[in-house]
Write a protein that holds these residues in place. Structure first.
Motif, PDB file in Angstrom:
ATOM      1  N   SER A 109      37.421  -5.407   6.653  1.00 25.30           N
ATOM      2  CA  SER A 109      38.274  -4.793   7.653  1.00 25.30           C
ATOM      3  C   SER A 109      39.650  -4.562   7.017  1.00 25.30           C
ATOM      4  CB  SER A 109      38.357  -5.823   8.782  1.00 25.30           C
ATOM      5  OG  SER A 109      39.257  -5.469   9.746  1.00 25.30           O
ATOM      6  N   ILE A 110      40.226  -3.386   7.227  1.00 23.97           N
ATOM      7  CA  ILE A 110      41.500  -3.041   6.566  1.00 23.97           C
ATOM      8  C   ILE A 110      42.569  -2.741   7.627  1.00 23.97           C
ATOM      9  CG2 ILE A 110      42.623  -1.406   4.981  1.00 23.97           C
ATOM     10  CD1 ILE A 110      39.844  -0.862   3.762  1.00 23.97           C
ATOM     11  N   TYR A 111      43.762  -3.303   7.429  1.00 28.41           N
ATOM     12  CA  TYR A 111      44.906  -3.052   8.319  1.00 28.41           C
ATOM     13  C   TYR A 111      46.095  -2.575   7.501  1.00 28.41           C
ATOM     14  CZ  TYR A 111      42.474  -6.157  11.571  1.00 28.41           C
ATOM     15  OH  TYR A 111      41.542  -6.740  12.382  1.00 28.41           O
ATOM     16  N   ARG A 112      46.945  -1.784   8.133  1.00 29.30           N
ATOM     17  CA  ARG A 112      48.241  -1.487   7.527  1.00 29.30           C
ATOM     18  C   ARG A 112      49.137  -2.688   7.844  1.00 29.30           C
ATOM     19  NH1 ARG A 112      48.467   3.401   9.657  1.00 29.30           N
ATOM     20  NH2 ARG A 112      47.251   4.335   8.008  1.00 29.30           N
ATOM     21  N   ARG A 113      49.857  -3.193   6.883  1.00 30.85           N
ATOM     22  CA  ARG A 113      50.686  -4.385   7.135  1.00 30.85           C
ATOM     23  C   ARG A 113      51.778  -4.072   8.157  1.00 30.85           C
ATOM     24  NH1 ARG A 113      54.031  -5.912   1.800  1.00 30.85           N
ATOM     25  NH2 ARG A 113      54.711  -7.543   3.212  1.00 30.85           N
ATOM     26  N   VAL A 114      52.220  -5.111   8.886  1.00 29.83           N
ATOM     27  CA  VAL A 114      53.302  -4.892   9.851  1.00 29.83           C
ATOM     28  C   VAL A 114      54.613  -5.504   9.354  1.00 29.83           C
ATOM     29  CG1 VAL A 114      51.894  -4.632  11.923  1.00 29.83           C
ATOM     30  CG2 VAL A 114      52.513  -6.930  11.167  1.00 29.83           C
ATOM     31  N   THR A 115      54.530  -6.379   8.354  1.00 27.09           N
ATOM     32  CA  THR A 115      55.746  -6.953   7.776  1.00 27.09           C
ATOM     33  C   THR A 115      56.345  -5.936   6.788  1.00 27.09           C
ATOM     34  OG1 THR A 115      54.278  -8.049   6.208  1.00 27.09           O
ATOM     35  CG2 THR A 115      55.092  -9.376   8.034  1.00 27.09           C
ATOM     36  N   PRO A 116      57.645  -6.033   6.512  1.00 24.46           N
ATOM     37  CA  PRO A 116      58.285  -5.007   5.673  1.00 24.46           C
ATOM     38  C   PRO A 116      57.720  -4.948   4.249  1.00 24.46           C
ATOM     39  CG  PRO A 116      59.914  -6.487   6.700  1.00 24.46           C
ATOM     40  CD  PRO A 116      58.572  -7.060   7.002  1.00 24.46           C
ATOM     41  N   PHE A 117      57.599  -3.735   3.722  1.00 20.18           N
ATOM     42  CA  PHE A 117      57.167  -3.566   2.325  1.00 20.18           C
ATOM     43  C   PHE A 117      58.122  -4.320   1.413  1.00 20.18           C
ATOM     44  CE2 PHE A 117      55.871   0.579   4.202  1.00 20.18           C
ATOM     45  CZ  PHE A 117      54.521   0.290   4.241  1.00 20.18           C
ATOM     46  N   GLY A 118      57.576  -4.967   0.415  1.00 20.00           N
ATOM     47  CA  GLY A 118      58.429  -5.663  -0.543  1.00 20.00           C
ATOM     48  C   GLY A 118      58.590  -7.135  -0.200  1.00 20.00           C
ATOM     49  N   SER A 119      58.337  -7.481   1.089  1.00 18.74           N
ATOM     50  CA  SER A 119      58.434  -8.904   1.463  1.00 18.74           C
ATOM     51  C   SER A 119      57.059  -9.540   1.301  1.00 18.74           C
ATOM     52  CB  SER A 119      58.898  -9.040   2.912  1.00 18.74           C
ATOM     53  OG  SER A 119      57.895  -8.543   3.775  1.00 18.74           O
ATOM     54  N   GLN A 120      57.038 -10.894   1.365  1.00 19.98           N
ATOM     55  CA  GLN A 120      55.729 -11.532   1.276  1.00 19.98           C
ATOM     56  C   GLN A 120      55.003 -11.354   2.616  1.00 19.98           C
ATOM     57  OE1 GLN A 120      54.895 -15.900   1.024  1.00 19.98           O
ATOM     58  NE2 GLN A 120      54.294 -15.363  -1.055  1.00 19.98           N
ATOM     59  N   PRO A 121      53.730 -10.928   2.573  1.00 15.37           N
ATOM     60  CA  PRO A 121      52.997 -10.775   3.828  1.00 15.37           C
ATOM     61  C   PRO A 121      52.856 -12.120   4.555  1.00 15.37           C
ATOM     62  CG  PRO A 121      51.594 -10.334   1.908  1.00 15.37           C
ATOM     63  CD  PRO A 121      52.961 -10.584   1.392  1.00 15.37           C
ATOM     64  N   THR A 122      52.611 -12.058   5.862  1.00 11.03           N
ATOM     65  CA  THR A 122      52.470 -13.295   6.650  1.00 11.03           C
ATOM     66  C   THR A 122      51.206 -13.188   7.507  1.00 11.03           C
ATOM     67  OG1 THR A 122      53.595 -12.520   8.630  1.00 11.03           O
ATOM     68  CG2 THR A 122      55.000 -13.402   6.871  1.00 11.03           C
ATOM     69  N   ILE A 123      50.951 -14.260   8.226  1.00  9.27           N
ATOM     70  CA  ILE A 123      49.788 -14.324   9.120  1.00  9.27           C
ATOM     71  C   ILE A 123      49.844 -13.197  10.167  1.00  9.27           C
ATOM     72  CG2 ILE A 123      50.932 -16.019  10.620  1.00  9.27           C
ATOM     73  CD1 ILE A 123      47.223 -16.121   9.858  1.00  9.27           C
ATOM     74  N   GLU A 124      51.073 -12.789  10.492  1.00  8.50           N
ATOM     75  CA  GLU A 124      51.276 -11.714  11.474  1.00  8.50           C
ATOM     76  C   GLU A 124      50.509 -10.443  11.084  1.00  8.50           C
ATOM     77  OE1 GLU A 124      55.025  -9.485  13.148  1.00  8.50           O
ATOM     78  OE2 GLU A 124      55.569 -11.234  11.945  1.00  8.50           O
ATOM     79  N   ASP A 125      50.424 -10.185   9.773  1.00  7.74           N
ATOM     80  CA  ASP A 125      49.733  -8.983   9.298  1.00  7.74           C
ATOM     81  C   ASP A 125      48.253  -9.001   9.669  1.00  7.74           C
ATOM     82  OD1 ASP A 125      51.894  -7.592   7.935  1.00  7.74           O
ATOM     83  OD2 ASP A 125      51.882  -9.280   6.534  1.00  7.74           O
ATOM     84  N   PHE A 126      47.706 -10.215   9.829  1.00  3.27           N
ATOM     85  CA  PHE A 126      46.273 -10.345  10.124  1.00  3.27           C
ATOM     86  C   PHE A 126      45.991 -10.527  11.611  1.00  3.27           C
ATOM     87  CE2 PHE A 126      46.827 -11.647   5.729  1.00  3.27           C
ATOM     88  CZ  PHE A 126      45.824 -10.925   5.110  1.00  3.27           C
ATOM     89  N   MET A 127      47.041 -10.737  12.398  1.00  7.76           N
ATOM     90  CA  MET A 127      46.859 -11.043  13.815  1.00  7.76           C
ATOM     91  C   MET A 127      47.123  -9.819  14.700  1.00  7.76           C
ATOM     92  SD  MET A 127      45.935 -14.174  14.101  1.00  7.76           S
ATOM     93  CE  MET A 127      45.160 -14.490  12.547  1.00  7.76           C
ATOM     94  N   GLN A 128      46.930  -8.637  14.153  1.00  9.83           N
ATOM     95  CA  GLN A 128      47.255  -7.420  14.892  1.00  9.83           C
ATOM     96  C   GLN A 128      46.243  -7.098  15.978  1.00  9.83           C
ATOM     97  OE1 GLN A 128      48.288  -4.022  12.401  1.00  9.83           O
ATOM     98  NE2 GLN A 128      48.433  -5.352  10.629  1.00  9.83           N
ATOM     99  N   GLY A 129      45.005  -7.583  15.815  1.00 12.25           N
ATOM    100  CA  GLY A 129      43.943  -7.257  16.780  1.00 12.25           C
ATOM    101  C   GLY A 129      43.062  -6.136  16.257  1.00 12.25           C
TER     102      GLY A 129
END
Ligand code: AFP
Length: 330
Positions: free
Chosen positions: A139-159
């Motif tokens: 499953s692929i999502y576009r990240r929601v955290t800012p580009f260049g920052s470290q991704p977080t759990i939020e990126d995976f909890m989009q639904g």
């Protein structure tokens, strides 16, 4: 922005050409998702090779450790996890992934990558040693955290509704990659002589109804009354019972032939067994595009808001009229 590039590509088109064609249909596409899909296909080819020679080079059996679910890992589980992780890291488009085999988020180090991936690298591992079909689900999502920052759990909890693409690779009598970016679902069969995935099942649509039902009968007594009643009806109608223990194989067969797959909650496991992020969501996304339905006990799978990475959910997926009938029993 979508252009009028609506030409339908014929059976026999290579996956690469197909991906490029879809990319050109979007005026502002950057090619990153295309490259990500190619990375997954490449890892799929490598896993295909390992799966096919497993019996010859002692790749069957347990790896001697457990995964985050407390399940014994098979050697091929571990190999598939490494292969997909490596392909997704080397590609550069993915900033982080979660895998059935890993407890926490796997950071790829590509913090400028636009995408995150949730993956079950090799599902149905109890079938590995006995040459029965197994599969990869992603499953692929576009990240929601800012580009260049470290991704977080939020990126995976989009639904599940936020998936930009999802797919599976079935290692069966032939190896097939089936995926969608939400437009249509297409299946590509791996031609081993060419080393290419070739379009073999364009624009897959689910039959409206069917007569196959797939569930683990060993758990029957632990299912709720409505589920037991629905299954009794299937039996009375003499539907065909087909269950491999590999979700990808059971889902794929039912999608092409018309059927329903059930992994209900039980008294002991109120959330069932299947993992929301890398089993239920991707197949539910594919199902939606084909016209089939995917639900949990109380709502559409894609509407469930995730709370944890390895969350489970009761799962019913299949031909729309069968799933609607089942829901009538609730
Ligand atoms: P494994 O990867 O642990 O074999 O689990 C496979 C799976 O997630 C799914 O592919 C099957 O449909 C389901 O679990 C089988 O579970 P049961 O063995 O309880 O029927």
């Amino acid at each position: 922005m979508s252009t009028n590039n609506t030409k339908v590509l014929p059976v026999g088109t290579t996956l690469d050409r197909y991906i490029m064609h879809r990319q050109y249909a979007f005026a502002f596409a950057t090619g990153e998702l295309s490259q990500l899909l190619r990375d997954i296909a490449l890892a799929g080819k490598i896993v295909h090779r390992e799966v096919n020679r497993a019996g010859l080079i002692d790749l069957g059996g347990e790896a001697g450790q457990q995964n985050v679910q407390g399940e014994n890992q098979q050697k091929l589980d571990v190999i598939a996890d490494v292969r997909f992780r490596r392909a997704l890291t080397n590609g550069g488009e993915v900033c982080a992934l979660i895998s059935e085999e890993e407890e926490g988020i796997v950071f790829t180090g590509n913090d400028k990558g636009k995408y995150v991936v949730a993956i079950d690298p090799l599902d149905g591992s109890s079938n590995i040693d006995v040459n029965v079909s197994i599969g990869t689900i992603f499953s692929i999502y576009r990240r929601v955290t800012p580009f260049g920052s470290q991704p977080t759990i939020e990126d995976f909890m989009q639904g599940g509704q936020e998936q930009v693409a999802a797919g599976y690779i079935l290692f069966g009598s032939s190896t097939m990659l089936v995926y969608t970016t939400g437009h249509s679902v297409n299946g590509f069969t791996y031609d081993t002589s060419l080393g290419e995935f070739i379009l073999s099942h364009p624009n897959i649509k689910s039959p409206k109804n069917g007569s196959i039902y797939s569930y683990n009968d060993g758990h029957l007594k632990a299912f709720s009354e409505p589920i037991q009643k629905y299954l009794a009806t299937c039996r009375e109608r003499q539907y065909s019972a087909r269950y491999t223990g590999s979700l990808v194989a059971d889902f794929h067969r039912n999608l092409l032939k018309g059927g329903i797959y059930l992994y209900p909650s039980t008294s002991e496991n109120p959330d069932g067994k299947l993992r929301l992020l890398y089993e239920c969501y991707p197949l539910a996304f594919i199902a939606g595009v084909t016209g089939s339905l995917a639900v949990s006990d109380t709502e559409a799978i894609l509407n469930i808001k995730p709370a944890t990475m390895h969350q489970r959910a009761p799962f019913y997926i299949g031909a729309p009229e069968m799933v609607e009938e089942l829901m009538g029993y609730f």
